[in-house]
Design a protein around this motif. Structure first.
Motif, short mmCIF file in Angstrom:
data_model
loop_
_atom_site.label_atom_id
_atom_site.label_comp_id
_atom_site.label_asym_id
_atom_site.label_seq_id
_atom_site.Cartn_x
_atom_site.Cartn_y
_atom_site.Cartn_z
N CYS A 1 0.82 -1.21 0.00
CA CYS A 1 0.00 0.00 0.00
C CYS A 1 0.86 1.27 0.00
CB CYS A 1 -0.96 -0.01 1.19
SG CYS A 1 -2.30 -1.21 1.00
N LEU A 2 1.99 1.23 0.68
CA LEU A 2 2.91 2.37 0.57
C LEU A 2 3.41 2.53 -0.86
CD1 LEU A 2 5.19 2.19 3.77
CD2 LEU A 2 3.31 3.78 3.31
N SER A 3 3.65 1.43 -1.53
CA SER A 3 4.11 1.49 -2.92
C SER A 3 3.03 2.10 -3.82
CB SER A 3 4.46 0.08 -3.42
OG SER A 3 5.51 -0.48 -2.67
N PHE A 4 1.76 1.70 -3.60
CA PHE A 4 0.68 2.28 -4.40
C PHE A 4 0.63 3.80 -4.22
CE2 PHE A 4 -1.72 -1.92 -3.50
CZ PHE A 4 -0.99 -2.56 -4.49
N LEU A 5 0.75 4.24 -2.96
CA LEU A 5 0.72 5.69 -2.71
C LEU A 5 1.92 6.39 -3.32
CD1 LEU A 5 -0.44 5.64 1.03
CD2 LEU A 5 -1.75 6.54 -0.91
N ALA A 6 3.11 5.80 -3.15
CA ALA A 6 4.32 6.44 -3.66
C ALA A 6 4.32 6.52 -5.18
CB ALA A 6 5.55 5.67 -3.18
N GLY B 1 11.90 1.84 5.51
CA GLY B 1 11.71 0.42 5.78
C GLY B 1 12.72 -0.43 5.05
N ALA B 2 13.02 -0.07 3.79
CA ALA B 2 14.02 -0.83 3.03
C ALA B 2 15.39 -0.74 3.69
CB ALA B 2 14.07 -0.32 1.60
N TRP B 3 15.73 0.44 4.19
CA TRP B 3 17.02 0.61 4.88
C TRP B 3 17.06 -0.19 6.17
CZ3 TRP B 3 21.86 1.25 4.97
CH2 TRP B 3 22.53 1.62 6.15
N ALA C 1 9.06 -6.44 11.00
CA ALA C 1 9.08 -5.25 11.84
C ALA C 1 9.99 -4.17 11.28
CB ALA C 1 9.53 -5.62 13.25
N ALA C 2 11.02 -4.57 10.54
CA ALA C 2 11.88 -3.57 9.89
C ALA C 2 11.10 -2.82 8.82
CB ALA C 2 13.10 -4.26 9.28
N VAL C 3 10.30 -3.54 8.05
CA VAL C 3 9.49 -2.91 7.00
C VAL C 3 8.37 -2.09 7.59
CG1 VAL C 3 7.94 -3.39 5.06
CG2 VAL C 3 10.08 -4.67 5.30
N ASN C 4 7.70 -2.64 8.60
CA ASN C 4 6.57 -1.96 9.25
C ASN C 4 6.86 -1.84 10.74
OD1 ASN C 4 4.18 -1.08 10.34
ND2 ASN C 4 2.91 -2.71 9.50
N PRO C 5 7.36 -0.71 11.22
CA PRO C 5 7.72 -0.56 12.64
C PRO C 5 6.55 -0.75 13.60
CG PRO C 5 8.67 1.20 11.31
CD PRO C 5 7.71 0.48 10.42
N LEU C 6 5.32 -0.68 13.11
CA LEU C 6 4.17 -0.93 13.98
C LEU C 6 4.14 -2.37 14.47
CD1 LEU C 6 1.43 0.94 11.89
CD2 LEU C 6 2.48 1.73 14.01
N LEU C 7 4.90 -3.25 13.80
CA LEU C 7 4.91 -4.67 14.15
C LEU C 7 6.06 -5.04 15.09
CD1 LEU C 7 4.15 -6.12 10.59
CD2 LEU C 7 2.53 -5.75 12.47
N VAL C 8 6.76 -4.07 15.63
CA VAL C 8 7.86 -4.37 16.56
C VAL C 8 7.38 -5.22 17.75
CG1 VAL C 8 9.43 -3.33 18.25
CG2 VAL C 8 9.36 -2.47 15.90
N PRO C 9 6.20 -4.95 18.34
CA PRO C 9 5.73 -5.83 19.42
C PRO C 9 5.55 -7.28 18.97
CG PRO C 9 4.54 -3.76 19.48
CD PRO C 9 5.32 -3.76 18.20
N LEU C 10 5.13 -7.49 17.73
CA LEU C 10 5.00 -8.86 17.22
C LEU C 10 6.37 -9.51 17.07
CD1 LEU C 10 2.24 -9.19 14.47
CD2 LEU C 10 2.21 -9.90 16.85
#
Length: 290
Positions: free
Chosen positions: A49-54, A92-94, A182-191
């Motif tokens: 979805c980030l790719s679609f927006l970008a 996220g890629a970095w 979690a690297a791609v989506n920091p919201l998933l760090v707890p997971l």
């Protein structure tokens, strides 16, 4: 594009909350596998979805920019939103590159500590008390003399059984996948942290079944953790949770307890598919004009 393109990020927050509750009474093996799959699915949808927006930034380039104000075209995504999406995607890629590189370098360093013997064991003459399952083909266990001096004979059996469980079930792959998500989506760090914790719990349960004494495993976990990190007395929630779990009967919950997280992952997949169809419709409209 509609609000569907933003929903994977919001649903990621809900996924973390629901997963925490679902994992309480489920076997560590099911939780580790299930949360890893959920994290990978949520991160993939988030990146898509980030790719679609970008990619909507392309409509600001010639020749598409000339058609911005023609009637009948889909309303474009605001430029600042597309720029933020592109920045988050690059960040996220970095983060992913850095995580993969760190894991690779760590595994190389651990493998350089020595060649395993017939028992698949390397004993390093280091003061620091450590034991770690080193992935490879085949993998082996690295244990330091500092830890061996801390433990008695039965406790050493517990540590070896624990690390063998990590190798046998390839926990390094599951934790690496969760960390990549979690690297791609920091919201998933707890997971990511939950997967790492439950992988340790899984190995604890395997060790307890092998030695037949949950109390012994609990004492060994606490003793090894305190030897490795003396500051544990001031914190160490993960280790405390592992010891507490070993003081209770072994959990027997099945995959059905993960129905909540699974439903959210299905919802994430559905809204991502909707966003993909909308993106294709927008791209088709612009390409017909170009």
């Amino acid at each position: 594009m509609t609000f569907a393109v933003y929903l994977p990020a919001l649903l990621s927050v809900l996924l973390v909350a629901v997963s925490k509750a679902a994992a309480r009474h489920t076997s560590p093996a099911a939780v580790t596998r299930g949360l890893t799959l959920a994290a990978v699915g949520a991160a993939t949808a988030y990146a898509a979805c980030l790719s679609f927006l970008a990619l909507t930034l392309l409509d600001d380039l010639p020749p598409l920019a000339a058609f911005d104000h023609l009637p009948g075209l889909p309303k474009p995504v605001p430029g600042p939103v597309a720029l933020v999406a592109a920045a988050l995607l690059g960040w996220g890629a970095w983060r992913l590159f850095r995580d993969v590189r760190t894991r690779r370098d760590t595994h190389r360093e651990l493998r350089s500590a020595g060649s395993p013997g017939a028992a698949g064991l390397v004993v390093a003459d280091w003061e620091a008390p450590h034991a770690v399952a080193v992935p490879g083909n085949p993998g082996h266990i690295l244990i330091t003399t500092g830890l061996l001096r801390t433990l008695d004979g039965r406790e050493r059996q517990v540590v070896l059984a624990h690390e063998h469980a990590h190798l046998r079930h390839r926990h390094h792959r599951l934790t690496a996948l969760a960390a990549a998500a979690a690297a791609v989506n920091p919201l998933l760090v707890p997971l990511r942290d939950a997967v790492a914790h439950h992988a340790e719990r899984w190995a604890d349960e395997e060790a307890a079944r092998q030695v037949g004494d949950r109390g012994l495993v609990a004492r060994c976990v606490a003793k090894a953790a305190l030897a490795t990190r003396p500051q544990l007395a001031l914190g160490g929630a993960s280790v405390i949770g592992r010891v507490s779990a070993l003081r209770r009967p072994a959990p027997h919950g099945r995959w059905t307890r993960l129905a909540g997280p699974a439903a959210i992952v299905v919802a994430i997949a559905a809204v991502t598919a909707t966003a993909a169809f909308e993106f294709v419709a927008v791209a088709t409209a612009w390409l017909h004009l170009a």
